[in-house]
Design a protein around this motif. Structure first.
Motif, PDB file in Angstrom:
ATOM      1  N   GLN A  44       4.853   6.059 -10.832  1.00 51.08           N
ATOM      2  CA  GLN A  44       4.754   6.718  -9.531  1.00 51.08           C
ATOM      3  C   GLN A  44       5.996   7.582  -9.350  1.00 51.08           C
ATOM      4  OE1 GLN A  44       4.499   4.379  -5.643  1.00 51.08           O
ATOM      5  NE2 GLN A  44       2.383   4.987  -6.011  1.00 51.08           N
ATOM      6  N   GLY A  45       5.812   8.875  -9.507  1.00 54.66           N
ATOM      7  CA  GLY A  45       6.973   9.755  -9.491  1.00 54.66           C
ATOM      8  C   GLY A  45       7.841   9.477 -10.705  1.00 54.66           C
ATOM      9  N   ASP A  46       9.099   9.136 -10.468  1.00 55.86           N
ATOM     10  CA  ASP A  46      10.000   8.785 -11.560  1.00 55.86           C
ATOM     11  C   ASP A  46      10.233   7.286 -11.637  1.00 55.86           C
ATOM     12  OD1 ASP A  46      11.402   8.497  -9.227  1.00 55.86           O
ATOM     13  OD2 ASP A  46      13.218   9.519  -9.921  1.00 55.86           O
ATOM     14  N   LYS A  47       9.369   6.515 -10.974  1.00 48.77           N
ATOM     15  CA  LYS A  47       9.522   5.057 -10.946  1.00 48.77           C
ATOM     16  C   LYS A  47       8.496   4.386 -11.854  1.00 48.77           C
ATOM     17  CE  LYS A  47      11.573   4.462  -6.347  1.00 48.77           C
ATOM     18  NZ  LYS A  47      11.702   5.875  -5.962  1.00 48.77           N
ATOM     19  N   LEU A  48       8.925   3.310 -12.507  1.00 47.50           N
ATOM     20  CA  LEU A  48       8.062   2.479 -13.338  1.00 47.50           C
ATOM     21  C   LEU A  48       7.859   1.167 -12.594  1.00 47.50           C
ATOM     22  CD1 LEU A  48       9.942   3.143 -16.689  1.00 47.50           C
ATOM     23  CD2 LEU A  48       7.807   4.199 -15.959  1.00 47.50           C
ATOM     24  N   LEU A  49       6.633   0.894 -12.160  1.00 48.48           N
ATOM     25  CA  LEU A  49       6.388  -0.200 -11.228  1.00 48.48           C
ATOM     26  C   LEU A  49       5.578  -1.336 -11.851  1.00 48.48           C
ATOM     27  CD1 LEU A  49       5.426   1.923  -8.089  1.00 48.48           C
ATOM     28  CD2 LEU A  49       7.698   1.145  -8.800  1.00 48.48           C
ATOM     29  N   HIS A  50       5.984  -2.572 -11.514  1.00 48.50           N
ATOM     30  CA  HIS A  50       5.188  -3.758 -11.819  1.00 48.50           C
ATOM     31  C   HIS A  50       4.304  -4.035 -10.604  1.00 48.50           C
ATOM     32  CE1 HIS A  50       8.645  -4.142 -14.505  1.00 48.50           C
ATOM     33  NE2 HIS A  50       7.959  -5.000 -15.232  1.00 48.50           N
ATOM     34  N   VAL A  51       3.060  -3.650 -10.674  1.00 49.87           N
ATOM     35  CA  VAL A  51       2.157  -3.862  -9.550  1.00 49.87           C
ATOM     36  C   VAL A  51       0.791  -4.276 -10.092  1.00 49.87           C
ATOM     37  CG1 VAL A  51       3.308  -2.225  -8.012  1.00 49.87           C
ATOM     38  CG2 VAL A  51       1.495  -1.419  -9.518  1.00 49.87           C
ATOM     39  N   ASP A  52      -0.059  -4.763  -9.196  1.00 52.57           N
ATOM     40  CA  ASP A  52      -1.419  -5.110  -9.574  1.00 52.57           C
ATOM     41  C   ASP A  52      -2.282  -3.854  -9.547  1.00 52.57           C
ATOM     42  OD1 ASP A  52      -0.964  -7.886  -9.875  1.00 52.57           O
ATOM     43  OD2 ASP A  52      -1.055  -8.162  -7.706  1.00 52.57           O
ATOM     44  N   SER A  53      -2.538  -3.282 -10.708  1.00 48.41           N
ATOM     45  CA  SER A  53      -3.390  -2.098 -10.805  1.00 48.41           C
ATOM     46  C   SER A  53      -3.935  -2.007 -12.218  1.00 48.41           C
ATOM     47  CB  SER A  53      -2.603  -0.826 -10.471  1.00 48.41           C
ATOM     48  OG  SER A  53      -1.689  -0.516 -11.509  1.00 48.41           O
ATOM     49  N   LYS A  54      -5.054  -1.314 -12.372  1.00 50.82           N
ATOM     50  CA  LYS A  54      -5.621  -1.138 -13.702  1.00 50.82           C
ATOM     51  C   LYS A  54      -4.696  -0.321 -14.587  1.00 50.82           C
ATOM     52  CE  LYS A  54     -10.473  -1.695 -12.407  1.00 50.82           C
ATOM     53  NZ  LYS A  54     -11.793  -1.045 -12.219  1.00 50.82           N
TER      54      LYS A  54
END
Length: 497
Positions: free
Chosen positions: A415-425
């Motif tokens: 998301q943008g320049d962020k690498l996220l640990h989230v619940d998503s496919k």
């Protein structure tokens, strides 16, 4: 006038932190359950006001003021957690995140520290406002009398009342959340209970009902990657050459085209990958983690090894500790190759787990200083560096009877320049492939592409197969259940993109 505004502004900021941590309460303000949300906001507001009065009374004595400072500091940390989750992960806090915090280590914390600059500033602002407000109340409003003492005790008494209500009457309006001015406390309490249960698996060595049906492969190697997205690998069609060596080896591999992880964070996904436990059972039957592939190897005549460049984590380390040989190595991932070379020299059947740092945030920190990233950003470059490590591993094993299974623990959402640990496919699509050494018997050497959706929990029966064991007719999670960050099992297809 300004002095009076600060406490009022502080209450608003506190409740904002509460709402961003429990976004469903904010969402319900505009739905059928708006009265429940209003009640929650009112109750937490009352407890916070009581908390300020309580500390103002403590501030009237120089000895008890120390207690007040500690309580205010802890509340500010609670607020820090809220704003960090919102600003970095765009989500509320949950049990999965609590586990990650408890299992983090100094090196991991330092590598991610750059992400917490703004939350850290807000933490000090919030702490300063709390201390200022408490001091203002002490000097101008709060008195040591029955009325203020009763008000001051509300924040301690109300949680017991809520607990009794939730336990014996109804939990509507609160759910599993035990109301407390430190509103993240219940998540950490749950996380601690989970850790105790997982650590208990070390005391429970199971007896497997296994049947040897043919000689196994001499060296069964499992590489557990970290935070690697298949979307950023040229092996899977990415337009940048991030996996040049693995691309060359594609003809000697079984590639799972649509592999998905069983969870969005390492602490959940790796135990699910390495054991026979089902996501439906994870929250309640942690003892079943003892039925893991390490114990399986030990009872199948394989000497087990765990080599890791990742620092220990209680849940995963509990499984790793069952290996007959284990070693945590400091340095970039390439340092694991000499350790593997030593192990391969042993003339025996071996099961080896290599747990690497891969593309763990911050990916810039996963690269040696002399590594040439070319025109790649840090994340893509970390994938290319992992490919370089694979080159050395495959070269080591080329003329041997060895099979290498690789899968990343989970992916990431960008998301943008962020690498996220989230619940998503998006953050569950991971690389998963099998590579074969030259001396692997023909009956094991099956190459090509698996096109159906496959969860990486398939690793468990796959390793049984390569050990020459009879495998179950169905692997545990063909239905692709997913364990989300709230520790709930759900249908993978219902995940947001």
């Amino acid at each position: 006038m300004f002095k009076k505004i600060v406490p009022i502004l502080l209450i608003i900021i506190y409740l904002t932190g509460f709402l961003i941590s429990f976004p469903y309460i904010f969402d319900n303000l505009f739905g059928a359950e708006k009265m429940d949300s209003i009640r929650n906001i009112f109750e937490y507001g009352i407890m916070f006001c009581s908390f300020l009065v309580f500390n103002a009374l403590l501030f009237k004595n120089k000895y008890t003021s120390v207690i007040a400072v500690i309580l205010c500091l802890l509340l500010s940390i609670n607020f820090l957690i809220s704003v960090s989750c919102f600003l970095i992960y765009h989500s509320g806090f949950n049990v999965g995140m609590a586990i990650s915090i408890l299992e983090s280590n100094p090196d991991e914390a330092m590598s991610m520290s750059y992400m917490f600059i703004l939350p850290g500033i807000l933490f000090f602002v919030f702490l300063g406002m709390v201390m200022y407000s408490v001091d203002y109340l002490k000097k101008n409003i709060v008195k040591v009398d029955a009325k203020f003492i009763i008000i001051a005790l509300l924040w301690l008494v109300l949680p017991f009342g809520y607990h009794l209500k939730h336990t014996y009457i109804s939990n509507k309006g609160g759910g599993r959340m035990i109301k407390n001015v430190y509103y993240h406390l219940s998540d950490f309490n749950t996380a601690l209970n989970i850790q105790r249960d997982i650590n208990a698996i070390k005391k429970n060595v199971p007896v497997f009902n296994i049947k040897k049906i043919q000689p196994g492969i001499e060296n069964v190697i499992l590489i557990i990657g970290e935070s690697e997205r298949k979307q950023n690998m040229s092996l899977y069609g990415y337009n940048k050459k991030t996996t040049p060596y693995t691309d060359e080896q594609a003809g000697n591999m079984m590639i799972f085209d649509h592999a998905i992880s069983p969870a969005g964070i390492t602490n959940l996904s790796v135990p699910l990958m390495l054991s026979s436990i089902h996501p439906d059972e994870f929250r309640y039957r942690y003892d079943k983690l003892s039925y893991n592939i390490i114990n399986m190897a030990n009872q199948s005549g394989y000497n087990s090894f765990w080599l890791s460049t990742q620092a220990s984590a209680r849940g995963i380390t509990a499984i790793a500790s069952m290996s007959k040989n284990k070693k945590w190595v400091n340095g970039y991932d390439e340092v694991i190759v000499p350790e593997l070379q030593k192990v391969i020299q042993k003339k025996e059947d071996k099961f080896v787990v290599l747990h690497i740092m891969g593309s763990h945030p911050n990916p810039c920190n996963r690269l040696p200083s002399n590594w040439n990233s070319g025109d790649l950003n840090c994340y893509d470059s970390s994938i290319k560096y992992t490919d370089y490590v694979f080159k050395n591993i495959f070269s080591t094993l080329k003329n041997t009877n060895s099979v290498v299974i690789y899968a990343s623990d989970h992916g990431l959402k960008i998301q943008g320049d962020k690498l996220l640990h989230v619940d998503s496919k998006e953050s569950t699509q991971v690389p998963f492939f099998v590579w074969f050494g030259d001396k692997v018997p023909a009956n094991y050497r099956i190459t090509g592409h698996e096109t159906k959706q496959t969860q990486t929990t398939y690793i468990y029966p796959l390793i049984m197969k390569y050990m020459g064991l009879e495998t179950p007719l169905h692997y545990k999670n063909e239905g692709n259940k997913y364990l989300n960050l709230e520790m709930k099992s759900m249908d993978y297809n219902t995940l947001p993109e």
